[in-house]
Design a protein around this motif. Structure first.
Motif, PDB file in Angstrom:
ATOM      1  N   GLY A 150     -15.097  25.997   7.527  1.00 18.61           N
ATOM      2  CA  GLY A 150     -13.929  25.132   7.491  1.00 18.61           C
ATOM      3  C   GLY A 150     -13.857  24.316   6.208  1.00 18.61           C
ATOM      4  O   GLY A 150     -13.384  23.190   6.199  1.00 18.61           O
ATOM      5  N   SER A 151     -14.305  24.921   5.105  1.00 15.08           N
ATOM      6  CA  SER A 151     -14.385  24.228   3.822  1.00 15.08           C
ATOM      7  C   SER A 151     -13.061  24.272   3.069  1.00 15.08           C
ATOM      8  O   SER A 151     -12.097  24.904   3.490  1.00 15.08           O
ATOM      9  N   THR A 152     -13.055  23.624   1.935  1.00 16.22           N
ATOM     10  CA  THR A 152     -11.903  23.658   1.044  1.00 16.22           C
ATOM     11  C   THR A 152     -11.609  25.097   0.636  1.00 16.22           C
ATOM     12  O   THR A 152     -10.447  25.512   0.609  1.00 16.22           O
ATOM     13  N   ALA A 153     -12.642  25.853   0.330  1.00 17.26           N
ATOM     14  CA  ALA A 153     -12.460  27.258  -0.059  1.00 17.26           C
ATOM     15  C   ALA A 153     -11.832  28.068   1.074  1.00 17.26           C
ATOM     16  O   ALA A 153     -10.986  28.930   0.834  1.00 17.26           O
ATOM     17  N   HIS A 154     -12.234  27.784   2.299  1.00 18.46           N
ATOM     18  CA  HIS A 154     -11.627  28.455   3.450  1.00 18.46           C
ATOM     19  C   HIS A 154     -10.134  28.121   3.530  1.00 18.46           C
ATOM     20  O   HIS A 154      -9.303  28.978   3.826  1.00 18.46           O
ATOM     21  N   ALA A 155      -9.792  26.874   3.255  1.00 14.18           N
ATOM     22  CA  ALA A 155      -8.385  26.456   3.277  1.00 14.18           C
ATOM     23  C   ALA A 155      -7.600  27.157   2.169  1.00 14.18           C
ATOM     24  O   ALA A 155      -6.445  27.534   2.372  1.00 14.18           O
ATOM     25  N   PHE A 156      -8.218  27.362   1.016  1.00 13.70           N
ATOM     26  CA  PHE A 156      -7.545  28.076  -0.075  1.00 13.70           C
ATOM     27  C   PHE A 156      -7.207  29.505   0.350  1.00 13.70           C
ATOM     28  O   PHE A 156      -6.114  29.998   0.072  1.00 13.70           O
ATOM     29  N   VAL A 157      -8.122  30.154   1.031  1.00 15.70           N
ATOM     30  CA  VAL A 157      -7.866  31.516   1.509  1.00 15.70           C
ATOM     31  C   VAL A 157      -6.730  31.492   2.533  1.00 15.70           C
ATOM     32  O   VAL A 157      -5.863  32.371   2.534  1.00 15.70           O
ATOM     33  N   MET A 187     -15.573  31.920  -3.581  1.00 16.50           N
ATOM     34  CA  MET A 187     -15.675  30.498  -3.226  1.00 16.50           C
ATOM     35  C   MET A 187     -15.967  30.343  -1.738  1.00 16.50           C
ATOM     36  O   MET A 187     -16.835  29.558  -1.330  1.00 16.50           O
ATOM     37  N   ARG A 188     -15.218  31.086  -0.937  1.00 14.21           N
ATOM     38  CA  ARG A 188     -15.391  30.997   0.513  1.00 14.21           C
ATOM     39  C   ARG A 188     -16.782  31.472   0.921  1.00 14.21           C
ATOM     40  O   ARG A 188     -17.451  30.840   1.746  1.00 14.21           O
ATOM     41  N   GLU A 189     -17.247  32.572   0.336  1.00 10.65           N
ATOM     42  CA  GLU A 189     -18.570  33.096   0.669  1.00 10.65           C
ATOM     43  C   GLU A 189     -19.677  32.140   0.240  1.00 10.65           C
ATOM     44  O   GLU A 189     -20.686  32.006   0.926  1.00 10.65           O
ATOM     45  N   ALA A 190     -19.492  31.456  -0.887  1.00 11.89           N
ATOM     46  CA  ALA A 190     -20.476  30.465  -1.331  1.00 11.89           C
ATOM     47  C   ALA A 190     -20.550  29.310  -0.337  1.00 11.89           C
ATOM     48  O   ALA A 190     -21.637  28.810  -0.024  1.00 11.89           O
ATOM     49  N   ALA A 191     -19.391  28.900   0.180  1.00  8.23           N
ATOM     50  CA  ALA A 191     -19.375  27.836   1.188  1.00  8.23           C
ATOM     51  C   ALA A 191     -20.077  28.304   2.456  1.00  8.23           C
ATOM     52  O   ALA A 191     -20.885  27.564   3.043  1.00  8.23           O
ATOM     53  N   ARG A 192     -19.793  29.530   2.866  1.00  6.10           N
ATOM     54  CA  ARG A 192     -20.459  30.071   4.062  1.00  6.10           C
ATOM     55  C   ARG A 192     -21.965  30.145   3.863  1.00  6.10           C
ATOM     56  O   ARG A 192     -22.732  29.798   4.763  1.00  6.10           O
ATOM     57  N   ALA A 193     -22.391  30.618   2.688  1.00  3.26           N
ATOM     58  CA  ALA A 193     -23.818  30.732   2.396  1.00  3.26           C
ATOM     59  C   ALA A 193     -24.499  29.368   2.419  1.00  3.26           C
ATOM     60  O   ALA A 193     -25.676  29.262   2.768  1.00  3.26           O
ATOM     61  N   ALA A 194     -23.753  28.321   2.073  1.00  3.14           N
ATOM     62  CA  ALA A 194     -24.289  26.963   2.113  1.00  3.14           C
ATOM     63  C   ALA A 194     -24.208  26.371   3.520  1.00  3.14           C
ATOM     64  O   ALA A 194     -24.583  25.220   3.735  1.00  3.14           O
ATOM     65  N   GLY A 195     -23.693  27.162   4.462  1.00  3.72           N
ATOM     66  CA  GLY A 195     -23.596  26.698   5.841  1.00  3.72           C
ATOM     67  C   GLY A 195     -22.393  25.824   6.119  1.00  3.72           C
ATOM     68  O   GLY A 195     -22.368  25.093   7.101  1.00  3.72           O
ATOM     69  N   ILE A 196     -21.381  25.904   5.251  1.00  6.93           N
ATOM     70  CA  ILE A 196     -20.188  25.074   5.418  1.00  6.93           C
ATOM     71  C   ILE A 196     -19.026  25.942   5.870  1.00  6.93           C
ATOM     72  O   ILE A 196     -18.505  26.743   5.106  1.00  6.93           O
ATOM     73  N   ALA A 246      -7.650  23.139  10.914  1.00  6.90           N
ATOM     74  CA  ALA A 246      -8.446  24.371  10.928  1.00  6.90           C
ATOM     75  C   ALA A 246      -9.642  24.310   9.975  1.00  6.90           C
ATOM     76  O   ALA A 246     -10.576  25.098  10.111  1.00  6.90           O
ATOM     77  N   HIS A 247      -9.596  23.381   9.024  1.00  9.04           N
ATOM     78  CA  HIS A 247     -10.654  23.302   8.007  1.00  9.04           C
ATOM     79  C   HIS A 247     -11.154  21.855   7.901  1.00  9.04           C
ATOM     80  O   HIS A 247     -10.866  21.161   6.922  1.00  9.04           O
ATOM     81  N   PRO A 248     -11.936  21.426   8.889  1.00 12.52           N
ATOM     82  CA  PRO A 248     -12.348  20.015   8.953  1.00 12.52           C
ATOM     83  C   PRO A 248     -13.269  19.565   7.817  1.00 12.52           C
ATOM     84  O   PRO A 248     -13.395  18.370   7.574  1.00 12.52           O
ATOM     85  N   ASN A 249     -13.891  20.496   7.124  1.00 12.32           N
ATOM     86  CA  ASN A 249     -14.784  20.131   6.025  1.00 12.32           C
ATOM     87  C   ASN A 249     -14.114  20.237   4.664  1.00 12.32           C
ATOM     88  O   ASN A 249     -14.781  20.185   3.633  1.00 12.32           O
TER      89      ASN A 249
END
Length: 182
Positions: A136-143, A125-134, A158-161
């Motif tokens: 500080g995403s929700t996935a980053h917060a989950f990690v 999930m986090r890598e998909a968000a990174r690949a989309a250029g996002i 820490a995760h504004p998006n």
């Protein structure tokens, strides 16, 4: 009537809103045009049978559901329900978020206990968000939750998006699960 999953309804909210509005206001060319645009985008994305069924419903023709899968039938049922009870749609996204938070909390808890598949899913999930250029995403917060962060303010800062409501609900569900595990 087919049972409507809030997850399915939330995932197809734009389609359901536009088509149910056209059904509720059959004389509105604006509502009908908006619905047709969304239906056409679904057809372009490969939802041919669903698009044909919805267009049939809009033209008051008999809808042949024999070619539709369960998800398509749920979408049609959601359209009908929303056309007759527009306020129902207001609660769909919130209900879907609550259900998703419960599932994600279970995944986070499993990942903190070392379950590789759960950790891999969250990482994807986090890598998909990174690949989309996002970042500080929700996935980053989950990690971050897997890594032990439990302060809502710190997570959001820490995760504004990140989706605030989903993070709040996931943190609450995770806290409850952790307390139950004792």
């Amino acid at each position: 009537m087919t049972d409507v999953s809030s997850q399915v309804a939330a995932a197809h909210l734009e389609l359901i809103e536009s088509v149910s509005a056209a059904l509720a206001s059959p004389d509105s060319t604006t509502a009908r045009t908006a619905a047709m645009l969304v239906i056409d985008s679904y057809r372009e994305d490969g939802w041919n049978d669903l698009a044909a069924a919805i267009k049939a419903r809009l033209s008051d023709s008999k809808v042949d559901e024999s070619q539709l899968d369960d998800e398509d039938r749920m979408i049609l049922a959601a359209i009908e329900r929303a056309a007759h009870d527009p306020t129902w749609l207001d609660s769909v996204a919130e209900q879907a978020e609550v259900e998703a938070a419960e599932q994600i909390a279970a995944l986070i808890l499993a990942a903190t206990w070392g379950e590789r598949e759960a950790l891999a899913a969250l990482n994807e999930m986090r890598e998909a968000a990174r690949a989309a250029g996002i970042e500080g995403s929700t996935a980053h917060a989950f990690v971050a939750l897997v890594e032990g962060e439990r302060q809502l303010e710190a997570l959001l800062e820490a995760h504004p998006n990140a989706q605030v409501g989903l993070i709040e609900r996931t943190l609450a569900a995770l806290t409850q699960r952790e307390q139950e595990q004792g």
